[in-house]
Design an enzyme around this catalytic site. Structure first.
Site, PDB file in Angstrom:
ATOM      1  NE  ARG A  39       0.133  -4.228  -3.655  1.00 20.61           N
ATOM      2  CZ  ARG A  39       1.128  -4.288  -4.531  1.00 20.61           C
ATOM      3  NH1 ARG A  39       0.896  -4.645  -5.761  1.00 20.61           N
ATOM      4  NH2 ARG A  39       2.346  -3.978  -4.178  1.00 20.61           N
ATOM      5  NE  ARG A  43      -1.515  -3.535 -11.472  1.00 18.68           N
ATOM      6  CZ  ARG A  43      -0.245  -3.878 -11.623  1.00 18.68           C
ATOM      7  NH1 ARG A  43       0.400  -3.514 -12.709  1.00 18.68           N
ATOM      8  NH2 ARG A  43       0.373  -4.600 -10.717  1.00 18.68           N
ATOM      9  NE  ARG A  52      -1.837   3.171 -12.135  1.00 19.21           N
ATOM     10  CZ  ARG A  52      -1.063   3.871 -12.959  1.00 19.21           C
ATOM     11  NH1 ARG A  52      -1.536   4.921 -13.593  1.00 19.21           N
ATOM     12  NH2 ARG A  52       0.192   3.512 -13.150  1.00 19.21           N
ATOM     13  CG  ASP A  89       3.723   1.486  -3.374  1.00 20.00           C
ATOM     14  OD1 ASP A  89       3.057   0.531  -3.805  1.00 20.00           O
ATOM     15  OD2 ASP A  89       4.968   1.424  -3.235  1.00 20.00           O
ATOM     16  CE1 TYR A 166      10.482  -2.924  -4.588  1.00 17.23           C
ATOM     17  CE2 TYR A 166      10.230  -3.201  -2.225  1.00 17.23           C
ATOM     18  CZ  TYR A 166       9.914  -3.581  -3.511  1.00 17.23           C
ATOM     19  OH  TYR A 166       9.041  -4.608  -3.723  1.00 17.23           O
TER      20      TYR A 166
HETATM   21  O1  1CP Z   1      -5.423  -2.436  -1.447  1.00 13.84           O
HETATM   22  C1  1CP Z   1      -4.198  -2.276  -1.260  1.00 13.84           C
HETATM   23  O2  1CP Z   1      -3.524  -3.041  -0.562  1.00 13.84           O
HETATM   24  C2  1CP Z   1      -3.613  -1.116  -1.999  1.00 13.84           C
HETATM   25  C3  1CP Z   1      -2.532  -0.315  -1.340  1.00 13.84           C
HETATM   26  C4  1CP Z   1      -1.114  -0.828  -1.592  1.00 13.84           C
HETATM   27  C5  1CP Z   1      -0.273  -1.430  -0.641  1.00 13.84           C
HETATM   28  C6  1CP Z   1      -0.628  -1.812   0.801  1.00 13.84           C
HETATM   29  C7  1CP Z   1      -0.373  -0.723  -2.792  1.00 13.84           C
HETATM   30  C8  1CP Z   1      -0.858  -0.184  -4.067  1.00 13.84           C
HETATM   31  N1  1CP Z   1       0.912  -1.161  -2.542  1.00 13.84           N
HETATM   32  C9  1CP Z   1       0.984  -1.601  -1.254  1.00 13.84           C
HETATM   33  C10 1CP Z   1       2.174  -2.105  -0.554  1.00 13.84           C
HETATM   34  C11 1CP Z   1       3.394  -2.476  -1.322  1.00 13.84           C
HETATM   35  N2  1CP Z   1       3.957  -1.841  -2.409  1.00 13.84           N
HETATM   36  C12 1CP Z   1       4.231  -3.541  -0.953  1.00 13.84           C
HETATM   37  C13 1CP Z   1       4.026  -4.429   0.257  1.00 13.84           C
HETATM   38  C14 1CP Z   1       3.030  -5.508  -0.019  1.00 13.84           C
HETATM   39  C15 1CP Z   1       3.430  -6.512  -1.079  1.00 13.84           C
HETATM   40  O3  1CP Z   1       4.444  -7.209  -0.894  1.00 13.84           O
HETATM   41  O4  1CP Z   1       2.696  -6.585  -2.080  1.00 13.84           O
HETATM   42  C16 1CP Z   1       5.307  -3.572  -1.857  1.00 13.84           C
HETATM   43  C17 1CP Z   1       6.474  -4.549  -1.871  1.00 13.84           C
HETATM   44  C18 1CP Z   1       5.135  -2.486  -2.779  1.00 13.84           C
HETATM   45  C19 1CP Z   1       6.049  -2.063  -3.886  1.00 13.84           C
HETATM   46  C20 1CP Z   1       5.388  -1.995  -5.200  1.00 13.84           C
HETATM   47  N3  1CP Z   1       4.343  -1.139  -5.506  1.00 13.84           N
HETATM   48  C21 1CP Z   1       5.656  -2.749  -6.373  1.00 13.84           C
HETATM   49  C22 1CP Z   1       6.782  -3.749  -6.516  1.00 13.84           C
HETATM   50  C23 1CP Z   1       6.426  -5.139  -6.055  1.00 13.84           C
HETATM   51  C24 1CP Z   1       7.616  -6.074  -6.196  1.00 13.84           C
HETATM   52  O5  1CP Z   1       7.367  -7.250  -6.481  1.00 13.84           O
HETATM   53  O6  1CP Z   1       8.776  -5.655  -6.024  1.00 13.84           O
HETATM   54  C25 1CP Z   1       4.745  -2.351  -7.363  1.00 13.84           C
HETATM   55  C26 1CP Z   1       4.626  -2.877  -8.747  1.00 13.84           C
HETATM   56  C27 1CP Z   1       3.920  -1.346  -6.784  1.00 13.84           C
HETATM   57  C28 1CP Z   1       2.830  -0.595  -7.460  1.00 13.84           C
HETATM   58  C29 1CP Z   1       1.493  -0.690  -6.864  1.00 13.84           C
HETATM   59  N4  1CP Z   1       1.213  -0.364  -5.531  1.00 13.84           N
HETATM   60  C30 1CP Z   1      -0.136  -0.501  -5.330  1.00 13.84           C
HETATM   61  C31 1CP Z   1      -0.735  -0.936  -6.573  1.00 13.84           C
HETATM   62  C32 1CP Z   1      -2.194  -1.186  -6.794  1.00 13.84           C
HETATM   63  C33 1CP Z   1       0.295  -1.046  -7.518  1.00 13.84           C
HETATM   64  C34 1CP Z   1       0.150  -1.430  -8.984  1.00 13.84           C
HETATM   65  C35 1CP Z   1       0.485  -0.283  -9.893  1.00 13.84           C
HETATM   66  C36 1CP Z   1      -0.637   0.385 -10.643  1.00 13.84           C
HETATM   67  O7  1CP Z   1      -1.841   0.259 -10.414  1.00 13.84           O
HETATM   68  O8  1CP Z   1      -0.253   1.107 -11.582  1.00 13.84           O
END
Ligand code: 1CP
Length: 358
Positions: A39, A43, A52, A89, A166
């Site tokens: 990540r 944000r 965004r 994602d 999910y």
């Molecule tokens: O730099 C990076 O790593 C950005 C790319 C990236 C990756 C590798 C994002 C962007 N998401 C992910 C993987 C991801 N998404 C995982 C595996 C890694 C982890 O455990 O963090 C998971 C579980 C998700 C699912 C997800 N996406 C959630 C739910 C998390 C949970 O606790 O259940 C959420 C809130 C997101 C949204 C998301 N994905 C990525 C970002 C930057 C965001 C935030 C939303 C936004 O900016 O509006």
């Protein structure tokens, strides 16, 4: 003991043009390890929030190659990380299978939860996932053309178990009641869902590799929810299926597994999941890892994201402890989980400087 073996290793020569990150994944040693952060785009960066704000929802950002490419590059420009991770994602796979997926501001992902065999049968052809996600692969091509030559490009997907949580829970979960109940009560039909996700993931990751991804990470963020036997069946075996099928076509692309919170199941995972390197969460004990895991596979990790958020002496001490334990073997510096959105960006500057100056 394994550490004796490590002390006789010397930093192996990197061929001209080798990237630090890929060298480490091949088992190479270096004076200082490569570094990137899960990540790293997101944000906590004001420049990310700016892009965004121009998007019509989070998936719009993932599916607009110019913008997704820009936010992937932002942390590379700011910090000079050794690897960039494609901005996308893990939930684009359920989207590509025609399950309803949306991201609700302040609430996280919401999916039209699968509740029956009929819902499974209504999912679309998984072998078409790579084609359906062509926009994401276009981001990969753009990145491949615009990254600095020393920066490696990581493609990724969720591992099948984590994606299935999910799809069945309909979003994030604390206790995984529905998905575990389905897996325990009807393992055959749950297995069909896992097989579909494996198929879709292979199609999607193959397309990322063909577009220019140089390494792959499989995120099994909820691997820690399962007992040992279920872990072998629903975490290790599907990770292996994905890894073997990718390797058959792309034998030189390293695959990193991230079985978060696996605990003792980490040991069976490294033997059976078919991955080339393992990413560790912050709970993994460093000395034990150094002696028992690192001699078998390159490791990545495992700074607590909360230490990065805290900064100061707590951050410095935690970095040093990791470096002292793991930098003598094949190693990639990373966090134990993703950057927390309240993290001050200057703490990341401090982290990168300290690792590189160690
Ligand atoms: O730099 C990076 O790593 C950005 C790319 C990236 C990756 C590798 C994002 C962007 N998401 C992910 C993987 C991801 N998404 C995982 C595996 C890694 C982890 O455990 O963090 C998971 C579980 C998700 C699912 C997800 N996406 C959630 C739910 C998390 C949970 O606790 O259940 C959420 C809130 C997101 C949204 C998301 N994905 C990525 C970002 C930057 C965001 C935030 C939303 C936004 O900016 O509006």
């Amino acid at each position: 003991m394994a550490s004796a073996d490590q002390t006789i290793r010397t930093p192996s020569e990197m061929a001209p043009g080798d990237k630090k990150f890929l060298h480490a994944l091949k088992g190479g040693l270096q004076k200082t390890p490569p570094i990137w952060l899960m990540r790293q785009a997101g944000r906590y960066l004001p420049e990310y929030r700016e892009v965004r704000a121009t998007c019509d929802g989070f998936l719009d950002l993932c599916f607009t190659p110019e913008k997704a490419c820009e936010v992937t590059l932002q942390p590379i420009r700011r910090y000079g990380f050794d690897a960039a991770i494609l901005f996308s994602d893990i939930l684009v796979i359920p989207w590509a299978l025609d399950q309803g997926v949306r991201f609700v501001e302040g609430e996280g992902p919401k999916l039209d939860a699968l509740t029956s065999e009929q819902d499974l049968a209504a999912l679309s052809d998984p072998t078409k996932a790579g084609e359906k996600l062509a926009a994401v692969c276009e981001t990969v091509s753009k990145l491949s053309a615009s990254l600095p030559k020393e920066t490696a490009l990581i493609g990724f997907a969720g591992a099948p178990w984590t994606v299935a949580t999910y799809m069945i829970e309909g979003g994030s979960s604390r206790d995984f009641t529905k998905v575990k109940h389905w897996a325990f009560a009807q393992p055959e039909s749950f297995g069909r869902l896992i097989d579909m996700i494996v198929e879709a993931t292979v199609s999607y990751l193959s397309a990322q590799i063909e577009a220019g991804a140089e390494a792959i990470q499989l995120f099994d963020s909820w691997a820690g929810a399962l007992d040992a036997a279920s872990f072998d069946r629903w975490v290790s075996a599907p990770n292996r299926a994905v890894a073997e099928r990718l390797r058959a076509h792309h034998p030189t692309i390293p695959i990193i597994g991230f079985p978060r919170a696996a605990g003792m199941n980490l040991y069976s995972y490294i033997e059976t999941a078919g991955v080339d390197a393992v990413s560790l969460d912050q709970m993994a004990p460093l000395e034990l890892i150094r002696h028992t895991v690192q001699p078998k596979l390159p490791v990545q990790g495992n700074l607590d994201p909360l230490a990065l958020l805290t900064g100061g002496a707590a951050l410095d001490g935690a970095i040093d402890k990791i470096m002292e334990n793991l930098s003598g073997g094949p190693f990639v510096f990373n966090l134990g989980h993703g950057v927390i959105k309240e993290t001050p960006p200057e703490h990341v500057t401090r982290l990168v400087e300290r690792v590189r100056g160690f």
